[in-house]
Design a protein around this motif. Structure first.
Motif, PDB file in Angstrom:
ATOM      1  N   UNK A 127       0.563  -1.525  -0.007  1.00 51.76           N
ATOM      2  CA  UNK A 127      -0.297  -0.337  -0.087  1.00 51.76           C
ATOM      3  C   UNK A 127       0.562   1.331   0.130  1.00 51.76           C
TER       4      UNK A 127
ATOM      5  N   UNK B 143      -1.364   3.938  -4.032  1.00 52.11           N
ATOM      6  CA  UNK B 143      -2.082   5.165  -4.467  1.00 52.11           C
ATOM      7  C   UNK B 143      -2.748   5.700  -5.262  1.00 52.11           C
TER       8      UNK B 143
ATOM      9  N   UNK C 191      -4.565   3.380  -7.638  1.00 54.26           N
ATOM     10  CA  UNK C 191      -5.386   3.113  -7.622  1.00 54.26           C
ATOM     11  C   UNK C 191      -6.618   4.815  -8.270  1.00 54.26           C
TER      12      UNK C 191
ATOM     13  N   UNK D  88      -9.925   4.674 -10.899  1.00 53.08           N
ATOM     14  CA  UNK D  88     -10.859   4.352 -10.710  1.00 53.08           C
ATOM     15  C   UNK D  88     -10.914   5.510 -11.281  1.00 53.08           C
TER      16      UNK D  88
ATOM     17  N   UNK E 150     -23.634   8.340  -7.610  1.00 53.01           N
ATOM     18  CA  UNK E 150     -22.429   8.888  -7.955  1.00 53.01           C
ATOM     19  C   UNK E 150     -20.486   8.200  -7.380  1.00 53.01           C
TER      20      UNK E 150
ATOM     21  N   UNK F  17     -19.639   2.976  -7.003  1.00 53.82           N
ATOM     22  CA  UNK F  17     -18.244   2.104  -7.475  1.00 53.82           C
ATOM     23  C   UNK F  17     -17.167   2.466  -6.911  1.00 53.82           C
ATOM     24  N   UNK F  18     -16.729   3.796  -6.413  1.00 47.96           N
ATOM     25  CA  UNK F  18     -15.316   3.537  -6.198  1.00 47.96           C
ATOM     26  C   UNK F  18     -15.185   3.730  -4.791  1.00 47.96           C
TER      27      UNK F  18
ATOM     28  N   UNK G 288     -14.381   0.131  -4.228  1.00 52.77           N
ATOM     29  CA  UNK G 288     -12.967   0.010  -5.150  1.00 52.77           C
ATOM     30  C   UNK G 288     -12.055   0.247  -4.063  1.00 52.77           C
ATOM     31  N   UNK G 289     -12.470   1.635  -3.227  1.00 52.96           N
ATOM     32  CA  UNK G 289     -11.941   1.689  -2.055  1.00 52.96           C
ATOM     33  C   UNK G 289     -11.336   0.832  -1.301  1.00 52.96           C
TER      34      UNK G 289
ATOM     35  N   UNK H 116      -9.491  -2.146  -3.223  1.00 59.58           N
ATOM     36  CA  UNK H 116      -8.219  -2.560  -2.934  1.00 59.58           C
ATOM     37  C   UNK H 116      -7.652  -2.920  -1.670  1.00 59.58           C
ATOM     38  N   UNK H 117      -8.229  -2.307  -0.531  1.00 62.11           N
ATOM     39  CA  UNK H 117      -7.362  -2.062   0.639  1.00 62.11           C
ATOM     40  C   UNK H 117      -7.847  -3.550   1.183  1.00 62.11           C
ATOM     41  N   UNK H 118      -8.703  -4.102   1.392  1.00 63.01           N
ATOM     42  CA  UNK H 118      -9.240  -4.823   2.550  1.00 63.01           C
ATOM     43  C   UNK H 118     -10.063  -4.904   2.682  1.00 63.01           C
TER      44      UNK H 118
ATOM     45  N   UNK I  20     -11.576  -1.338   5.480  1.00 65.24           N
ATOM     46  CA  UNK I  20     -10.857   0.459   5.518  1.00 65.24           C
ATOM     47  C   UNK I  20     -11.882   1.452   6.093  1.00 65.24           C
TER      48      UNK I  20
ATOM     49  N   UNK J  17     -10.681  10.394   1.867  1.00 63.01           N
ATOM     50  CA  UNK J  17      -9.300  10.874   1.887  1.00 63.01           C
ATOM     51  C   UNK J  17      -9.210   9.977   0.041  1.00 63.01           C
ATOM     52  N   UNK J  18      -9.788   8.928  -0.048  1.00 63.92           N
ATOM     53  CA  UNK J  18      -9.136   8.222  -1.046  1.00 63.92           C
ATOM     54  C   UNK J  18     -10.267   8.927  -2.382  1.00 63.92           C
ATOM     55  N   UNK J  19     -11.385   8.952  -1.834  1.00 59.71           N
ATOM     56  CA  UNK J  19     -12.379   9.232  -3.590  1.00 59.71           C
ATOM     57  C   UNK J  19     -12.346  11.518  -2.846  1.00 59.71           C
ATOM     58  N   UNK J  20     -10.946  11.733  -3.736  1.00 59.31           N
ATOM     59  CA  UNK J  20     -11.852  13.082  -4.192  1.00 59.31           C
ATOM     60  C   UNK J  20     -13.425  13.625  -4.230  1.00 59.31           C
TER      61      UNK J  20
END
Lengths: 118, 118
Positions: free
Chosen positions: A4, A9, A12, A16, B29, B32-33, B36-37, B40-42, B44, B51-54
């Motif tokens: 990670x 990131x 990822x 996305x 919206x 899916x994001x 996915x987050x 990816x990190x299993x 979370x 913070x992953x998703x802008x």
DNA sequence: CAGGATCCTATACGATACTG
DNA sequence: CAGTATCGTATAGGATCCTG
């Protein structure tokens, strides 16, 4: 998937963005249904699609078709009859969506089982 | 695909309903994001996904997580720390979405090429 | 037939502030 | 930290009528 790091990131976020690109094209209530209708029949007219899809209005069908054409997923072919006939077909690019549509179909079936049973 | 009978139309409608079932779960919206987050990190946490998703707001993240949990795609695990820690993981059922997410990713990449080039 | 124009409502979403 | 509450806007989508 173990590392990670910052690089991870970045990857990822790139993924996305690609997924969002797809969703931007497929968004809305009817887009997939419209594509499927054209896909199943290979060639389909406005009024045909209107009757294929329960509940869609001509306003929305018109709008969805325009967006799909703008994104080069379908082709609009106008025949000079009286009155005009308009045929919609999938482009090659549109055809590449078949995999996704099939997956959504299969997943939907499984999901319904899970939710009803569970 | 050659036989456009009534039976064919029934099959088509059935498929459409399954596809719609999938879309009903994946709509919005950010769904899916978020998946996915977590995928990816299993595992979370709320603030991590935030913070992953802008661009996502805590209000929307909260809403999307609830819907995903309701549809049994994710699991919410509360650890009794001080203050509480909440971990989100994919359920087995949620894991079956990986194929679709991957497809959307691949298609998104190709689509971007097509649109930018063409 | 293949849409366009208009009007209206519901809900999706964003921003900000607050809480156990 | 992990959310909830409140407020406001924008857009999606429905209904209906109209046109070349």
């Amino acid at each position: 998937m173990e590392c990670k790091t910052e690089n991870f990131k970045q990857e990822y976020k790139k993924e996305m963005r690609a997924v969002q690109d797809s969703m931007d094209v497929l968004h809305g209530k009817w887009k997939i249904a419209v594509l499927s209708s054209i896909c199943y029949y290979n060639k389909r007219r406005f009024s045909d699609i209107l009757s294929d899809i329960d509940g869609i209005s001509n306003r929305m069908l018109s709008k969805e078709l325009k967006e799909l054409e703008f994104n080069k997923l379908i082709h609009r072919n106008v025949l000079s009859t009286q009155p005009v006939t308009v045929e919609y077909t999938l482009t090659e690019h549109g055809n590449t969506l078949k995999t996704i549509i099939n997956n959504l179909h299969e997943w939907g079936v499984e999901h319904r089982k899970k939710i009803v049973e569970g």
